[in-house]
Motif scaffolding. Structure first.
Motif: not given
Length: 97
Positions: A67-71, A87-90
């Motif tokens: 998952e890649n979501e903006p931080f 970016f925050s990445r899981q």
């Protein structure tokens, strides 16, 4: 899998420079290659931790971004404009994901 949690010296959080102590700790951790993950305290929020992945470790080949979501950086906490996009990445290192 447990994370390596180094003993940090008093200068670990100095933002104006890279403290020599943390550089040495990180270099040693990377070169030994024993642990895949190092947990270090966040400079932004001391109650949080950051997980650093050793890209030289054999487990890295199993890592997949799931998952890649903006931080969104809250600039009220900074002294000036910040041009960095964060970016925050899981990530997962489980083969089935």
């Amino acid at each position: 899998m447990s994370a390596y949690e180094p003993q940090l010296l008093d200068d670990w959080h100095v933002l104006e420079r890279d403290p020599v102590s943390t550089v040495r700790i990180t270099q040693g951790w990377l070169e030994r290659g024993e642990q895949f993950v190092m947990r270090v305290p966040s400079v932004v929020c001391h109650a949080d931790s950051n997980l650093v992945l050793n890209t030289r470790h054999r487990a890295m080949q199993k890592v997949r971004v799931v998952e890649n979501e903006p931080f969104a950086m809250d600039f009220r906490f900074s002294d000036g404009p910040c041009l960095m996009r964060c970016f925050s990445r899981q990530v997962s290192n489980r083969p089935d994901e």
